[in-house]
Design an enzyme around this catalytic site. Structure first.
Site, PDB file in Angstrom:
ATOM      1  N   ILE A  85      -3.011   4.570   1.688  1.00  0.00           N
ATOM      2  CA  ILE A  85      -4.248   3.932   1.228  1.00  0.00           C
ATOM      3  C   ILE A  85      -4.831   4.707   0.058  1.00  0.00           C
ATOM      4  O   ILE A  85      -4.971   5.925   0.125  1.00  0.00           O
ATOM      5  CB  ILE A  85      -5.283   3.903   2.384  1.00  0.00           C
ATOM      6  CG1 ILE A  85      -4.673   3.240   3.619  1.00  0.00           C
ATOM      7  CG2 ILE A  85      -6.558   3.187   1.960  1.00  0.00           C
ATOM      8  CD1 ILE A  85      -5.384   3.582   4.919  1.00  0.00           C
ATOM      9  N   CYS A  86      -5.174   3.996  -1.005  1.00  0.00           N
ATOM     10  CA  CYS A  86      -5.823   4.613  -2.158  1.00  0.00           C
ATOM     11  C   CYS A  86      -7.336   4.438  -1.983  1.00  0.00           C
ATOM     12  O   CYS A  86      -7.881   3.367  -2.237  1.00  0.00           O
ATOM     13  CB  CYS A  86      -5.346   3.956  -3.450  1.00  0.00           C
ATOM     14  SG  CYS A  86      -6.056   4.703  -4.919  1.00  0.00           S
ATOM     15  N   LEU A  87      -7.977   5.504  -1.511  1.00  0.00           N
ATOM     16  CA  LEU A  87      -9.407   5.475  -1.252  1.00  0.00           C
ATOM     17  C   LEU A  87      -9.946   6.882  -1.465  1.00  0.00           C
ATOM     18  O   LEU A  87      -9.417   7.845  -0.898  1.00  0.00           O
ATOM     19  CB  LEU A  87      -9.655   5.000   0.188  1.00  0.00           C
ATOM     20  CG  LEU A  87     -11.084   4.729   0.620  1.00  0.00           C
ATOM     21  CD1 LEU A  87     -11.710   3.599  -0.209  1.00  0.00           C
ATOM     22  CD2 LEU A  87     -11.134   4.366   2.098  1.00  0.00           C
TER      23      LEU A  87
END
Length: 197
Positions: A85-87
């Protein structure tokens, strides 16, 4: 020591007062290996989907963020095919926004929000991101299709089959309520014979 006591507190809070649409539990009584489920939000292409996540808590938690990834495939510009996840809150500064004051509940809520509102300007999947930006209808169609294929409760049985099972279960009044509701104690042979009747 700090990690263990904090995780126990967080898990008990997640059990007693879970955020809406989110559940979290220990995997095989391992305190550093957690599992979570996020329900797809209403009015999103992930609606009615159940998405499983893996949470690995590092030794240095809470000074280092947990590593969270999707186990259920999801069609999303900020989540890759390996479930990463890109967060920003999942990364340490200076690139990320993780702070020890954040917790697992906050992270899962942030992921749920990211599912509802993708960030196409910081993608992990460039092709899905451009589809989201320039062909929203196709993106929504693909995301719904993936949700039905991978995250749907009915992915193993078609609707007519499930309705037939439900009708035959309610028509047999002599069975216990547990078997009526869940069918957990019914063998495969019994189910098969019911479907044929």
């Amino acid at each position: 020591m700090q990690r263990a006591s904090r995780l126990k507190r967080e898990l008990s809070l997640l059990t007693m007062e879970p955020p809406p649409g989110i559940t979290c539990w220990q995997n095989e009584n391992q305190l550093d290996d957690l599992r979570a489920q996020i329900l797809g939000g209403a009015d999103t292409p992930y609606e009615k989907g159940i998405f499983n996540l893996e949470i690995v808590v590092p030794e240095r938690y809470p000074f280092e963020p947990p590593k969270i990834r999707f186990l259920t495939p999801i069609y999303h510009p900020n989540i890759d095919s390996a479930g990463r996840i890109c967060l920003d809150v999942l990364k340490l500064p200076p690139k990320g926004a993780w702070r020890p004051s954040l917790n697992i509940s906050t992270l899962l809520t942030s992921i749920q929000l990211l599912m509802a509102e993708p960030n196409p300007d910081d993608p992990l999947m460039a092709d899905i991101s451009s589809e989201y930006k320039y062909n929203r209808q196709l993106f929504l169609l693909n995301a719904k299709e993936w949700t039905e294929k991978y995250a749907s409760q009915q992915k193993r049985a078609s609707k007519p089959l499930e309705e037939k099972v439900n009708q035959s279960e309610t028509s047999t009044a002599n069975e216990s309520t547990v078997q009526k509701r869940k069918g957990s104690n019914i063998s495969k042979k019994e189910k098969k014979s019911r479907l044929e009747s």
